[in-house]
Design a protein around this motif. Structure first.
Motif, PDB file in Angstrom:
ATOM      1  N   LEU A   6      12.147  37.058 -14.038  1.00  0.00           N
ATOM      2  CA  LEU A   6      12.445  35.849 -13.901  1.00  0.00           C
ATOM      3  C   LEU A   6      10.797  35.075 -13.485  1.00  0.00           C
ATOM      4  O   LEU A   6      10.274  34.208 -14.256  1.00  0.00           O
ATOM      5  N   ILE A   7       9.850  35.571 -12.773  1.00  0.00           N
ATOM      6  CA  ILE A   7       8.351  35.344 -12.778  1.00  0.00           C
ATOM      7  C   ILE A   7       8.087  35.882 -13.850  1.00  0.00           C
ATOM      8  O   ILE A   7       7.040  35.060 -14.244  1.00  0.00           O
ATOM      9  N   LEU A   8       7.872  37.081 -14.640  1.00  0.00           N
ATOM     10  CA  LEU A   8       6.860  36.707 -15.467  1.00  0.00           C
ATOM     11  C   LEU A   8       7.534  36.361 -16.945  1.00  0.00           C
ATOM     12  O   LEU A   8       6.293  35.719 -17.543  1.00  0.00           O
ATOM     13  N   GLN A  11       5.367  32.693 -16.206  1.00  0.00           N
ATOM     14  CA  GLN A  11       4.155  33.118 -16.751  1.00  0.00           C
ATOM     15  C   GLN A  11       4.292  33.086 -17.810  1.00  0.00           C
ATOM     16  O   GLN A  11       3.526  32.276 -18.459  1.00  0.00           O
ATOM     17  N   LEU A  12       4.778  33.405 -18.840  1.00  0.00           N
ATOM     18  CA  LEU A  12       4.894  33.691 -20.155  1.00  0.00           C
ATOM     19  C   LEU A  12       5.162  31.823 -20.285  1.00  0.00           C
ATOM     20  O   LEU A  12       4.532  31.805 -21.654  1.00  0.00           O
ATOM     21  N   LEU A  13       5.543  31.397 -20.032  1.00  0.00           N
ATOM     22  CA  LEU A  13       5.786  29.776 -20.733  1.00  0.00           C
ATOM     23  C   LEU A  13       4.445  28.620 -19.527  1.00  0.00           C
ATOM     24  O   LEU A  13       4.151  28.062 -20.977  1.00  0.00           O
ATOM     25  N   TYR A  14       4.690  29.016 -18.607  1.00  0.00           N
ATOM     26  CA  TYR A  14       3.662  28.252 -17.612  1.00  0.00           C
ATOM     27  C   TYR A  14       2.310  28.584 -18.644  1.00  0.00           C
ATOM     28  O   TYR A  14       1.445  27.371 -18.798  1.00  0.00           O
ATOM     29  N   VAL A  15       1.719  29.902 -18.655  1.00  0.00           N
ATOM     30  CA  VAL A  15       0.206  29.903 -18.882  1.00  0.00           C
ATOM     31  C   VAL A  15       0.278  28.314 -20.603  1.00  0.00           C
ATOM     32  O   VAL A  15      -1.037  28.804 -20.708  1.00  0.00           O
ATOM     33  N   PRO A  16       1.080  29.544 -21.722  1.00  0.00           N
ATOM     34  CA  PRO A  16       0.556  28.603 -22.633  1.00  0.00           C
ATOM     35  C   PRO A  16       0.610  27.330 -22.555  1.00  0.00           C
ATOM     36  O   PRO A  16      -0.309  26.511 -23.149  1.00  0.00           O
ATOM     37  N   ALA A  65       0.455  37.911 -12.050  1.00  0.00           N
ATOM     38  CA  ALA A  65      -1.135  37.918 -12.327  1.00  0.00           C
ATOM     39  C   ALA A  65      -1.024  39.162 -13.878  1.00  0.00           C
ATOM     40  O   ALA A  65      -1.541  38.025 -14.990  1.00  0.00           O
ATOM     41  N   LEU A  66      -0.133  39.495 -14.099  1.00  0.00           N
ATOM     42  CA  LEU A  66      -0.039  39.832 -16.222  1.00  0.00           C
ATOM     43  C   LEU A  66       1.028  39.082 -16.536  1.00  0.00           C
ATOM     44  O   LEU A  66      -0.250  38.874 -17.123  1.00  0.00           O
ATOM     45  N   GLY A  67       1.806  38.397 -15.742  1.00  0.00           N
ATOM     46  CA  GLY A  67       1.928  36.859 -16.512  1.00  0.00           C
ATOM     47  C   GLY A  67       1.107  36.580 -16.874  1.00  0.00           C
ATOM     48  O   GLY A  67       1.185  35.724 -18.673  1.00  0.00           O
ATOM     49  N   PHE A  68      -0.085  35.578 -16.031  1.00  0.00           N
ATOM     50  CA  PHE A  68      -0.981  35.009 -16.723  1.00  0.00           C
ATOM     51  C   PHE A  68      -1.221  35.570 -17.583  1.00  0.00           C
ATOM     52  O   PHE A  68      -2.226  34.670 -18.500  1.00  0.00           O
ATOM     53  N   GLY A  69      -1.997  36.128 -17.587  1.00  0.00           N
ATOM     54  CA  GLY A  69      -3.104  36.812 -18.556  1.00  0.00           C
ATOM     55  C   GLY A  69      -2.458  37.315 -20.113  1.00  0.00           C
ATOM     56  O   GLY A  69      -2.849  36.318 -21.034  1.00  0.00           O
ATOM     57  N   VAL A  70      -1.062  38.033 -19.882  1.00  0.00           N
ATOM     58  CA  VAL A  70      -0.412  37.708 -21.444  1.00  0.00           C
ATOM     59  C   VAL A  70      -0.072  36.475 -22.147  1.00  0.00           C
ATOM     60  O   VAL A  70      -0.370  36.335 -23.265  1.00  0.00           O
ATOM     61  N   GLY A  71       0.073  35.715 -20.794  1.00  0.00           N
ATOM     62  CA  GLY A  71       0.225  33.957 -21.722  1.00  0.00           C
ATOM     63  C   GLY A  71      -1.077  33.184 -21.756  1.00  0.00           C
ATOM     64  O   GLY A  71      -0.918  32.431 -22.656  1.00  0.00           O
ATOM     65  N   ILE A  72      -2.006  33.262 -21.160  1.00  0.00           N
ATOM     66  CA  ILE A  72      -3.488  33.094 -22.506  1.00  0.00           C
ATOM     67  C   ILE A  72      -2.981  34.034 -23.494  1.00  0.00           C
ATOM     68  O   ILE A  72      -3.907  32.968 -24.137  1.00  0.00           O
ATOM     69  N   LEU A  73      -3.144  34.760 -23.804  1.00  0.00           N
ATOM     70  CA  LEU A  73      -3.077  35.180 -25.574  1.00  0.00           C
ATOM     71  C   LEU A  73      -2.420  34.957 -26.060  1.00  0.00           C
ATOM     72  O   LEU A  73      -2.924  34.168 -27.368  1.00  0.00           O
ATOM     73  N   ILE A  74      -0.876  34.397 -25.221  1.00  0.00           N
ATOM     74  CA  ILE A  74      -0.248  33.851 -26.306  1.00  0.00           C
ATOM     75  C   ILE A  74      -0.405  31.630 -26.813  1.00  0.00           C
ATOM     76  O   ILE A  74      -0.414  31.562 -27.645  1.00  0.00           O
TER      77      ILE A  74
END
Length: 184
Positions: A6-8, A11-16, A65-74
């Motif tokens: 759920l955290i991942l 993050q994949l929603l938040y960062v984009p 943190a991983l979700g944050f990085g991947v979210g930026i790419l998305i």
């Protein structure tokens, strides 16, 4: 494990949302930015709550943190596909390629031609304003007709008057209709 996934996801929603909100602010799309800011803050608080109130293990923090990085790419990928805004191209030519200039104008682009003096010879500069989502096609068209062109692209922040894109769109539709009527 469920919390970590759920955290991942959060993050994949938040960062984009964060990335797009920042871009919308830069492009002065204030209402879009404010709407995304609201959604972003809800997602952020929930994700942070899960990280800080859970078992606080290193895996959850790493996934955050991983979700944050991947979210930026998305987020960047989404913005590139949306291609919001306009771009201005400065095209330097060794020769006045009238065929290219006429073709660009017939395709609906506003083209201003300048004559200048380079180090070794006379040069010609084209100035073209277009939507960002048309930039790649415009680059390809220029490269096809003038492979030695030096092209600079930048995003204007504001502009007023001139040969605007609404006029270009009408002209392109008119040309398309003329072509269809010719072959019918």
């Amino acid at each position: 494990m469920k919390d970590v996934l759920l955290i991942l996801l959060l993050q994949l929603l938040y960062v984009p949302c964060f990335t797009l909100r920042t871009i919308f602010i830069v492009k002065q799309l204030h209402y879009h930015a404010a709407s995304l800011g609201f959604v972003e803050s809800l997602i952020y608080v929930l994700g942070l709550y899960l990280v800080l109130n859970g078992e606080q293990n290193l895996i959850a923090m790493f996934i955050y943190a991983l979700g944050f990085g991947v979210g930026i790419l998305i987020g960047i990928s989404i913005e590139q596909k949306l291609a919001i805004g306009y771009t201005s191209l400065l095209v330097n030519l060794p020769n006045k390629n009238q065929l290219l200039i006429d073709l660009l104008r017939n395709e609906g682009y506003g083209v201003t031609v300048y004559e200048g003096e380079g180090r070794d010879s006379q040069r010609f500069k084209l100035e073209i304003l277009t939507k960002r989502n048309q930039e790649d096609g415009l680059f390809s068209l220029i490269e096809e007709y003038e492979p030695n062109a030096f092209i600079i692209s930048y995003e204007p922040r504001k502009f007023k008057g001139g040969f605007l894109l609404k006029t270009m769109r009408r002209r392109k539709i008119k040309r398309k209709n003329e072509i269809e009527n010719t072959y019918m």
